[in-house]
Write an enzyme that holds these catalytic residues in place. Structure first.
Site, PDB file in Angstrom:
ATOM      1  N   GLY A 157       0.806  -1.219   0.000  1.00 54.91           N
ATOM      2  CA  GLY A 157       0.000   0.000   0.000  1.00 54.91           C
ATOM      3  C   GLY A 157       0.837   1.267   0.000  1.00 54.91           C
ATOM      4  N   THR A 158       1.924   1.247   0.739  1.00 52.15           N
ATOM      5  CA  THR A 158       2.786   2.428   0.817  1.00 52.15           C
ATOM      6  C   THR A 158       3.321   2.777  -0.569  1.00 52.15           C
ATOM      7  OG1 THR A 158       3.424   1.879   3.084  1.00 52.15           O
ATOM      8  CG2 THR A 158       4.902   3.345   1.872  1.00 52.15           C
TER       9      THR A 158
ATOM     10  N   ASN B 115      -7.471   4.455   8.836  1.00 55.77           N
ATOM     11  CA  ASN B 115      -6.911   3.289   9.506  1.00 55.77           C
ATOM     12  C   ASN B 115      -7.010   3.348  11.028  1.00 55.77           C
ATOM     13  OD1 ASN B 115      -4.981   5.306   8.367  1.00 55.77           O
ATOM     14  ND2 ASN B 115      -3.616   4.416   9.888  1.00 55.77           N
TER      15      ASN B 115
ATOM     16  N   THR C  83      11.014  -7.648 -11.154  1.00 59.25           N
ATOM     17  CA  THR C  83      10.399  -8.956 -11.385  1.00 59.25           C
ATOM     18  C   THR C  83       9.176  -9.111 -10.493  1.00 59.25           C
ATOM     19  OG1 THR C  83      12.550  -9.874 -11.936  1.00 59.25           O
ATOM     20  CG2 THR C  83      10.827 -11.453 -11.321  1.00 59.25           C
TER      21      THR C  83
ATOM     22  N   CYS D  52       5.180   6.559  19.964  1.00 60.18           N
ATOM     23  CA  CYS D  52       6.198   7.075  20.867  1.00 60.18           C
ATOM     24  C   CYS D  52       7.377   7.550  20.042  1.00 60.18           C
ATOM     25  CB  CYS D  52       6.626   5.959  21.817  1.00 60.18           C
ATOM     26  SG  CYS D  52       7.503   6.556  23.246  1.00 60.18           S
TER      27      CYS D  52
HETATM   28  C1  LIG Z   1      -4.742   3.535   5.162  1.00 60.44           C
HETATM   29  C2  LIG Z   1      -3.438   2.867   4.908  1.00 60.44           C
HETATM   30  N1  LIG Z   1      -2.715   3.237   3.848  1.00 60.44           N
HETATM   31  C3  LIG Z   1      -1.547   2.659   3.555  1.00 60.44           C
HETATM   32  C4  LIG Z   1      -1.013   1.664   4.346  1.00 60.44           C
HETATM   33  C5  LIG Z   1       0.293   1.071   3.983  1.00 60.44           C
HETATM   34  O1  LIG Z   1       0.153  -0.192   3.420  1.00 60.44           O
HETATM   35  P1  LIG Z   1       1.364  -1.244   3.463  1.00 60.44           P
HETATM   36  O2  LIG Z   1       1.442  -1.740   4.880  1.00 60.44           O
HETATM   37  O3  LIG Z   1       0.956  -2.322   2.519  1.00 60.44           O
HETATM   38  O4  LIG Z   1       2.587  -0.545   3.022  1.00 60.44           O
HETATM   39  C6  LIG Z   1      -1.734   1.246   5.469  1.00 60.44           C
HETATM   40  C7  LIG Z   1      -1.192   0.185   6.346  1.00 60.44           C
HETATM   41  O5  LIG Z   1      -0.974   0.358   7.505  1.00 60.44           O
HETATM   42  C8  LIG Z   1      -2.976   1.862   5.759  1.00 60.44           C
HETATM   43  O6  LIG Z   1      -3.696   1.506   6.812  1.00 60.44           O
END
Ligand SMILES: Cc1ncc(COP(=O)(O)O)c(C=O)c1O
Length: 376
Positions: A70-71, A142, A230, A318
């Site tokens: 996701g990042t 999140n 890859t 923290c």
């Molecule tokens: C809303 C949100 N975006 C992005 C991420 C990042 O995803 P990843 O852990 O796959 O890098 C997270 C994960 O904690 C998330 O909750």
């Protein structure tokens, strides 16, 4: 026994995903970019996975870019568009750091949220203009689980920032919401496999036809030059299997988990004096229970709960030895005293009534112990 109430951090893998992954790690191990029989087999699995992921996200297969999570998907969306369309970037104050820090890297603007955690549309409108090229608003948060009004955001963006593309981080939304329809107005949509029963380090970014992103990772030109490297074929196939399973039982999961969450939240609010729920439950995803307890430090509470076998999380991080309230809770205007005593219990597909019972017994006792300690 371990009571796992941290599904927003990560989820146990679904059996379908493990099965898909093992098959590709063993007999079908090929590099999908090659041209011989073994490579073609791997490529077939890759493209089958792409079809499934596309269908689950309401996209065309060619619009799916596989990423390392996701990042990376969020970074590719924001930095990848910004590189081709230099201009102002706007995101909300409650985005995950993957979005918030990517926006900060290009001097982005931050739109405030209301105390409910929903983006302040009037203030967002003030930040939009013809100079804006990227707007990023998450579908579900999140920490507190708030669902954002993406259609309203899209309308504003089209009206006030006609050059801008709209990105949505749907990482936390996917387990609970029909992302295919709710994010249909977004140009870019990010998801992450490990939040819905897939493996860690795999994700996807939907890049709608006509939207261009510059790669942030350069190399062999995989993913139509949008993401080199890859392919993690096993991880991608596992993500597709987890996605398919999630979509198949999503409604049933929501129907089963929402009442468990309600019983948990209501029970704790009744049992713990000076406690409050964060956000408006009507606009939260079904698995999120976020509470704050005045006069209690989250970290100490988590240690006690861990001792009782309960895996939970807090919004606070923290940093440099000092406990800082999370940026999300601060943006929602939670008083510091409350923000520092926050607790996130996140439920998921594996959560049982017994898990809820365990938390209902352990949390009030732990809070009482911490408060007694303080008093004495
Ligand atoms: C809303 C949100 N975006 C992005 C991420 C990042 O995803 P990843 O852990 O796959 O890098 C997270 C994960 O904690 C998330 O909750």
């Amino acid at each position: 026994v371990t009571v796992y109430l941290d599904h927003a951090a990560t989820t146990p893998m679904r059996p379908e995903a493990v099965e898909a992954m093992v098959a590709l790690l063993s007999e079908r191990f090929g590099n999908p970019s090659g041209s011989h029989a073994v490579a073609r087999e791997a490529n077939k699995s890759l493209e089958e996975a792409r079809d499934i992921v596309a269908a689950c996200l309401g996209a065309r297969p060619g619009e799916v870019v596989f990423t390392g999570g996701g990042t990376e998907a969020d970074n590719l969306a924001i930095l990848g568009v910004h590189a081709l369309r230099p201009g102002a970037v706007v995101c909300t104050a409650i985005e995950h750091h993957a979005v918030l820090h990517a926006c900060a890297a290009v001097d982005g603007r931050v739109a405030p949220v209301l105390p409910s955690g929903v983006v302040d549309l009037d203030r967002l409108a003030d930040l939009l203009g013809p100079d804006v090229t990227v707007v990023s608003v998450m579908l579900a948060n999140n920490e507190v689980g708030t669902v954002e009004p993406l259609d309203d955001v899209a309308r504003l963006v089209r009206e006030r920032a006609p050059r801008a593309v709209l990105h949505t981080d749907a990482v936390q939304a996917f387990p609970w919401l029909d992302v295919a329809s709710l994010a249909a107005t977004a140009d870019l949509v990010a998801v992450s496999a490990h939040k819905f029963g897939g493996p860690k380090g795999v994700g996807a970014l939907v890049v709608r036809d006509g939207v261009k992103v510059a790669p942030i990772i350069h190399g062999g030109g995989q993913e139509r030059d949008r993401r080199s490297g890859t392919h993690n074929v096993a991880g991608i196939a596992a993500m597709a299997a987890a996605m398919q399973a999630t979509v198949a039982d999503r409604e049933a999961t929501v129907a089963r988990v929402a009442p468990l969450r309600d019983r948990l939240a209501d029970g704790l609010l009744a049992a713990v004096p000076d406690s409050a729920e964060t956000g408006d439950r009507a606009t939260k995803v079904a698995g999120n229970c976020h509470l704050s307890f005045a006069g209690v430090e989250s970290e100490a509470l988590l240690v006690l709960l861990d001792g009782d076998g309960i895996c939970a999380s807090a919004g606070s991080a923290c940093t440099s030895g000092a406990l800082e309230p999370s940026h999300v809770l601060t943006a929602m205007g939670l008083p510091r005293r409350r923000a520092l005593g926050s607790l996130r219990l996140s439920l998921g597909t594996t959560t049982s009534a017994a898990d809820v019972d365990a938390a209902l017994a352990a949390v009030p006792a732990a809070v009482a112990r911490l408060r007694e300690g303080e008093g004495g």
